[in-house]
Scaffold this motif. Sequence first.
Motif, PDB file in Angstrom:
ATOM      1  N   ALA A 181      35.371  13.712 -28.211  1.00  0.00           N
ATOM      2  CA  ALA A 181      34.178  14.558 -28.126  1.00  0.00           C
ATOM      3  C   ALA A 181      34.412  15.664 -27.102  1.00  0.00           C
ATOM      4  CB  ALA A 181      32.977  13.713 -27.722  1.00  0.00           C
ATOM      5  N   PRO A 182      33.820  16.843 -27.320  1.00  0.00           N
ATOM      6  CA  PRO A 182      33.945  17.904 -26.320  1.00  0.00           C
ATOM      7  C   PRO A 182      33.419  17.439 -24.966  1.00  0.00           C
ATOM      8  CG  PRO A 182      33.002  18.762 -28.360  1.00  0.00           C
ATOM      9  CD  PRO A 182      33.024  17.265 -28.490  1.00  0.00           C
ATOM     10  N   ALA A 183      34.004  17.986 -23.914  1.00  0.00           N
ATOM     11  CA  ALA A 183      33.502  17.664 -22.580  1.00  0.00           C
ATOM     12  C   ALA A 183      32.064  18.140 -22.419  1.00  0.00           C
ATOM     13  CB  ALA A 183      34.396  18.309 -21.525  1.00  0.00           C
ATOM     14  N   LEU A 184      31.763  19.290 -23.026  1.00  0.00           N
ATOM     15  CA  LEU A 184      30.427  19.876 -22.924  1.00  0.00           C
ATOM     16  C   LEU A 184      30.163  20.681 -24.183  1.00  0.00           C
ATOM     17  CD1 LEU A 184      27.920  20.504 -21.058  1.00  0.00           C
ATOM     18  CD2 LEU A 184      29.198  22.498 -20.258  1.00  0.00           C
ATOM     19  N   GLU A 185      28.958  20.565 -24.713  1.00  0.00           N
ATOM     20  CA  GLU A 185      28.612  21.317 -25.917  1.00  0.00           C
ATOM     21  C   GLU A 185      27.174  21.806 -25.823  1.00  0.00           C
ATOM     22  OE1 GLU A 185      28.826  20.909 -30.814  1.00  0.00           O
ATOM     23  OE2 GLU A 185      29.225  19.158 -29.525  1.00  0.00           O
ATOM     24  N   VAL A 186      26.984  23.055 -26.200  1.00  0.00           N
ATOM     25  CA  VAL A 186      25.660  23.664 -26.220  1.00  0.00           C
ATOM     26  C   VAL A 186      25.350  24.027 -27.669  1.00  0.00           C
ATOM     27  CG1 VAL A 186      24.308  25.680 -25.529  1.00  0.00           C
ATOM     28  CG2 VAL A 186      25.801  24.564 -23.870  1.00  0.00           C
ATOM     29  N   ARG A 187      24.180  23.629 -28.134  1.00  0.00           N
ATOM     30  CA  ARG A 187      23.792  23.877 -29.520  1.00  0.00           C
ATOM     31  C   ARG A 187      22.464  24.637 -29.567  1.00  0.00           C
ATOM     32  NH1 ARG A 187      24.797  17.801 -32.111  1.00  0.00           N
ATOM     33  NH2 ARG A 187      27.005  17.579 -31.476  1.00  0.00           N
ATOM     34  N   VAL A 190      26.985  16.136 -23.464  1.00  0.00           N
ATOM     35  CA  VAL A 190      28.068  15.887 -22.518  1.00  0.00           C
ATOM     36  C   VAL A 190      28.876  14.696 -23.016  1.00  0.00           C
ATOM     37  CG1 VAL A 190      28.687  15.336 -20.141  1.00  0.00           C
ATOM     38  CG2 VAL A 190      26.710  16.795 -20.596  1.00  0.00           C
ATOM     39  N   ARG A 191      30.144  14.938 -23.335  1.00  0.00           N
ATOM     40  CA  ARG A 191      31.047  13.896 -23.835  1.00  0.00           C
ATOM     41  C   ARG A 191      30.432  13.104 -24.989  1.00  0.00           C
ATOM     42  NH1 ARG A 191      31.491  14.146 -18.426  1.00  0.00           N
ATOM     43  NH2 ARG A 191      29.890  12.537 -18.172  1.00  0.00           N
ATOM     44  N   GLY A 192      29.813  13.850 -25.927  1.00  0.00           N
ATOM     45  CA  GLY A 192      29.263  13.230 -27.125  1.00  0.00           C
ATOM     46  C   GLY A 192      27.889  12.633 -26.967  1.00  0.00           C
ATOM     47  N   GLU A 193      27.272  12.789 -25.799  1.00  0.00           N
ATOM     48  CA  GLU A 193      25.943  12.220 -25.550  1.00  0.00           C
ATOM     49  C   GLU A 193      24.945  13.346 -25.272  1.00  0.00           C
ATOM     50  OE1 GLU A 193      23.606   9.496 -22.181  1.00  0.00           O
ATOM     51  OE2 GLU A 193      25.776   9.829 -22.064  1.00  0.00           O
ATOM     52  N   LYS A 194      23.832  13.348 -26.006  1.00  0.00           N
ATOM     53  CA  LYS A 194      22.795  14.339 -25.771  1.00  0.00           C
ATOM     54  C   LYS A 194      22.112  14.055 -24.432  1.00  0.00           C
ATOM     55  CE  LYS A 194      18.589  16.260 -27.845  1.00  0.00           C
ATOM     56  NZ  LYS A 194      17.644  16.181 -29.002  1.00  0.00           N
ATOM     57  N   ASP A 204      25.457  13.961 -11.653  1.00  0.00           N
ATOM     58  CA  ASP A 204      25.622  12.574 -12.111  1.00  0.00           C
ATOM     59  C   ASP A 204      26.298  12.516 -13.479  1.00  0.00           C
ATOM     60  OD1 ASP A 204      24.491  11.555  -9.831  1.00  0.00           O
ATOM     61  OD2 ASP A 204      22.470  11.400 -10.675  1.00  0.00           O
ATOM     62  N   HIS A 205      26.186  13.598 -14.250  1.00  0.00           N
ATOM     63  CA  HIS A 205      26.877  13.689 -15.543  1.00  0.00           C
ATOM     64  C   HIS A 205      28.238  14.376 -15.397  1.00  0.00           C
ATOM     65  CE1 HIS A 205      22.826  12.821 -17.183  1.00  0.00           C
ATOM     66  NE2 HIS A 205      23.486  12.369 -18.228  1.00  0.00           N
ATOM     67  N   GLY A 206      28.622  14.651 -14.159  1.00  0.00           N
ATOM     68  CA  GLY A 206      29.939  15.213 -13.919  1.00  0.00           C
ATOM     69  C   GLY A 206      30.019  16.708 -14.018  1.00  0.00           C
ATOM     70  N   ILE A 207      28.899  17.435 -13.890  1.00  0.00           N
ATOM     71  CA  ILE A 207      28.884  18.895 -13.988  1.00  0.00           C
ATOM     72  C   ILE A 207      28.589  19.487 -12.613  1.00  0.00           C
ATOM     73  CG2 ILE A 207      27.855  20.912 -15.104  1.00  0.00           C
ATOM     74  CD1 ILE A 207      26.968  19.076 -17.372  1.00  0.00           C
ATOM     75  N   GLY A 208      29.470  20.319 -12.118  1.00  0.00           N
ATOM     76  CA  GLY A 208      29.277  20.980 -10.835  1.00  0.00           C
ATOM     77  C   GLY A 208      29.559  22.460 -10.959  1.00  0.00           C
ATOM     78  N   MET A 209      28.989  23.249 -10.060  1.00  0.00           N
ATOM     79  CA  MET A 209      29.097  24.712 -10.185  1.00  0.00           C
ATOM     80  C   MET A 209      29.296  25.377  -8.831  1.00  0.00           C
ATOM     81  SD  MET A 209      26.387  27.259 -12.045  1.00  0.00           S
ATOM     82  CE  MET A 209      26.363  29.038 -11.788  1.00  0.00           C
TER      83      MET A 209
END
Length: 520
Positions: free
Chosen positions: A17-23, A78-82, A93-98
């Motif tokens: 699954a993609p690491a991150l996906e926006v739909r 995120v990694r296949g989970e909405k 907590d979902h592993g996304i930092g900026m």
Amino acid sequence: MTTNLQTQPDPRVPAPAPALEVRSLVKHYPGVKALDGVDLVVRQHEVLGLAGENGAGKSTLLKALVGLVRPDGGEIWVRGEKVRLRSVVDAADHGIGMVFQEQSLVPNLTAAENIVLGSEGPGVRRGIYRWSTMRRLAQEQLDKIGSHIDPLARTDTLTFADRQMVEIAKVLRIEERTSHPPVIILDEPTSVLESKEIETLFTQVRRLREFASVVFVSHRLDEVLDVCDRVAVLRGGRSVGEVPAADAAPADLHRMMIGSTGSDDHYHGGAGERPDEASRPRLVVRGLSGKSFRDVDLDVHAGEIVGIVGVHGSGREDVCRALFGAEPTTAGEVVLDGEKLDLSGTRAACAAGVGYVPAERKTEGMVGPMSVADNMTLTKQQSRCTGPLVRPRKQATLVDRWIERLSIRTPHRGTAIQSLSGGNQQKVVLARWLVAGDVRLLLLDHPTRGLDVGARSEVYRLMRELADSGVATVLLADSLEEAIGMSDRIIVMSDGRATTQVAAPAGGKPTPLDLVKEMV
């Protein structure tokens, strides 16, 4: 043949699954549709570039990905989970930092406190900081990017570039926060870094690819192509396509961003009359000294653009601020049009016809919650007043004229300036001095920082118009190429001194190497 078969992916095994996906992400603001059905895929262990003009929707998209903005429609996976990202902590907590373009550090805390903020772990015991542990945890992150910053230094004593390195070290703590491969978002991380620091950062980005996914945003398209695997492009809040970085050129990306081919012809080419060097300079600086500079001499004629270049620590930014009365001086004299300039404060400088566009636009160049109109007329209150009373109609007429003339993209003159894109914010800040109408000396400290190609072209056009009208301009450019292209003369500073002067007429421009030799 057998070897080739073994290296082919097994069609029976589903792709990761993609690491991150926006739909189909959608976000509305009053009068503006910032995101209009954006789609984006970030694969595992890749660096994805994100390009687009200022106002294309990049900032809104990134804020949605780290929980600062809640979309009005669409989905984030995120990694296949909405997921629903309600806050920065939730995103982490979902592993996304900026790493934010406009820095998010707490100025009165140390670098170490900022780096571990929210994830102190063993750095705190029973509510009390264990400073040796805090320093060790922070040093581990600083070592990753080759930084020599003292972890116990107060953040507000660091340079902008050093604070940017602290931002990067801070987001790398996400490695310890989550068991999942993280997604690191870098929003304009190189905007204030020197070439050596940029190479260090790029080395770190390539290291991150081994165990993480990276979204890299920069208005410098050559950087995007250099460090990224793919590049996705936004325009007008929509996804307009993506290209492999290896198969694209900056002109290709620019064409996707605005629908036309990019060009560097927007630099100053000496179309107007060169200032008469035999005439008396408009600005004369002799022996100016301050905390980080000394014995600086400088002349600028009416209608001339003089660039000042130098590495971090050369003192050029402090000289610029001193000329606006924002930095104390210890010796020297400054004369403007034959009269001694009062350097006691910024109010005196404004009254004398000196304008200043600071490098840190968000914190020093504008008042975020105030409207476009109020920011534009902030310096010259009489432009909107009759006597002691504000005349809204008078202000509206003046502001609307400049909004139209400068093509400022804003829903309304009453819109808060903080809701505009960076390029349009910068146009408003520049318009402040155009509205004033009596500026004789304009000090520009990195006026194109964080702006895309189209917005930079607009700023260059305004600079040329001001020079053609007789304004003397001092420019601290965003790059050596910009300084060379826009300046009539260039002053090189090193170790707090103005060491060399280089002519830069049209048809006889120096090369970046010519300047670097003098800078080091």
